[in-house]
Motif scaffolding. Sequence first.
Motif, short mmCIF file in Angstrom:
data_model
loop_
_atom_site.label_atom_id
_atom_site.label_comp_id
_atom_site.label_asym_id
_atom_site.label_seq_id
_atom_site.Cartn_x
_atom_site.Cartn_y
_atom_site.Cartn_z
N LYS A 208 0.85 -1.19 0.00
CA LYS A 208 0.00 0.00 0.00
C LYS A 208 0.89 1.25 0.00
N THR A 209 0.44 2.27 -0.72
CA THR A 209 1.22 3.51 -0.85
C THR A 209 0.71 4.56 0.13
N TYR A 210 1.67 5.21 0.82
CA TYR A 210 1.36 6.22 1.82
C TYR A 210 2.17 7.49 1.57
N THR A 211 1.63 8.62 2.03
CA THR A 211 2.39 9.87 2.04
C THR A 211 2.97 10.05 3.43
N ASP A 212 3.94 10.98 3.51
CA ASP A 212 4.53 11.23 4.83
C ASP A 212 3.50 11.88 5.74
N ASN A 213 3.66 11.66 7.03
CA ASN A 213 2.77 12.22 8.04
C ASN A 213 3.60 13.18 8.89
N PRO A 214 3.37 14.48 8.74
CA PRO A 214 4.21 15.45 9.46
C PRO A 214 3.83 15.65 10.92
N LYS A 215 2.94 14.80 11.48
CA LYS A 215 2.58 14.95 12.89
C LYS A 215 3.84 14.90 13.75
N ASN A 216 3.92 15.78 14.70
CA ASN A 216 5.01 15.84 15.69
C ASN A 216 6.36 16.28 15.11
N ILE A 217 6.39 16.83 13.87
CA ILE A 217 7.70 17.22 13.32
C ILE A 217 8.35 18.36 14.10
N ASN A 218 7.55 19.14 14.82
CA ASN A 218 8.11 20.25 15.59
C ASN A 218 8.35 19.89 17.04
N THR A 219 8.07 18.66 17.40
CA THR A 219 8.26 18.27 18.81
C THR A 219 9.14 17.04 18.92
N THR A 220 8.52 15.87 18.92
CA THR A 220 9.27 14.66 19.24
C THR A 220 9.99 14.01 18.06
N HIS A 221 9.57 14.31 16.84
CA HIS A 221 10.13 13.57 15.71
C HIS A 221 10.28 14.45 14.48
N PRO A 222 11.27 15.35 14.45
CA PRO A 222 11.47 16.14 13.22
C PRO A 222 11.89 15.20 12.09
N GLN A 223 11.45 15.51 10.88
CA GLN A 223 11.84 14.70 9.73
C GLN A 223 13.29 14.99 9.39
N LYS A 224 14.07 13.92 9.17
CA LYS A 224 15.50 14.07 8.92
C LYS A 224 15.96 13.06 7.88
N LEU A 225 17.06 13.40 7.20
CA LEU A 225 17.80 12.43 6.42
C LEU A 225 19.15 12.31 7.12
N ILE A 226 19.46 11.09 7.53
CA ILE A 226 20.65 10.86 8.33
C ILE A 226 21.59 9.90 7.61
N SER B 282 27.50 3.49 6.56
CA SER B 282 27.22 2.62 5.42
C SER B 282 25.76 2.64 4.98
N ARG B 283 24.93 3.47 5.62
CA ARG B 283 23.51 3.49 5.28
C ARG B 283 22.92 4.89 5.45
N PHE B 284 21.75 5.09 4.85
CA PHE B 284 20.98 6.31 5.03
C PHE B 284 19.66 5.96 5.70
N ASN B 285 19.19 6.87 6.53
CA ASN B 285 17.93 6.71 7.25
C ASN B 285 17.07 7.93 6.96
N LEU B 286 15.93 7.73 6.30
CA LEU B 286 14.94 8.80 6.13
C LEU B 286 14.00 8.68 7.32
N TRP B 287 14.21 9.57 8.28
CA TRP B 287 13.53 9.52 9.58
C TRP B 287 12.22 10.26 9.46
N ALA B 288 11.12 9.52 9.28
CA ALA B 288 9.81 10.13 9.09
C ALA B 288 8.73 9.12 9.43
N TRP B 289 7.51 9.62 9.62
CA TRP B 289 6.34 8.77 9.79
C TRP B 289 5.59 8.73 8.47
N TRP B 290 4.96 7.58 8.17
CA TRP B 290 4.24 7.39 6.91
C TRP B 290 2.83 6.91 7.19
N GLY B 291 1.85 7.55 6.54
CA GLY B 291 0.45 7.17 6.67
C GLY B 291 -0.27 7.94 7.77
N ASP B 292 -1.60 8.00 7.67
CA ASP B 292 -2.43 8.64 8.69
C ASP B 292 -3.69 7.80 8.86
#
Length: 176
Positions: free
Chosen positions: A92-110, A114-124
């Motif tokens: 199933k396809t989901y869009t990112d969920n920006p809930k809490n991006i200004n508090t507990t979980h800002p969206q990041k690319l880390i 040896s790896r990359f982590n797209l730190w985000a929530w997906w789906g609502d």
Amino acid sequence: MMIKNLKTKAATAVALGTLAMAAPANATIFEYDMTNGDLLTIDTDKSTATWKGKNIDTVMTSPDFAKFTGGANPRFTAVLTSLDGTRTIRGKTYTDNPKNINTTHPQKLIGQGSRFNLWAWWGDPIKGGDYIKHIGGYTATEVPAPGMLGLFGLALAALGFRRRRSRMATAKLAAA
């Protein structure tokens, strides 16, 4: 006449030097091939990144991308100002969920070596979290910054105009 010519050349050299410092000479586009076939591209000039693959299709922006230096094992964190696109989770396809991006979980690319982590929530409601993939290889391509090329072209046009005016003035004096 000789002193005027020297002053003109000196002023021109200073102007060109100032233009050269006004914009970056180039930018770098980094492309990371992930072991699962995804492609992560980071553009330092536009401060953007794209991550495309079978299960992801995103575009990200962050001023932190301008400072990205690349490498085979990058250690880097970019707090995202935008994340647009989709991720497929269990078919199933989901869009990112920006809930809490200004508090507990800002969206990041880390970049974690040896790896990359797209730190985000997906789906609502939320159906998935971080998207972590390992680096298979990378390339870096230096490209001229378009702004620098435009400034250089403008400087050349100004020099041509100045030279034309100087020749016209000299011709008027000779005719008089």
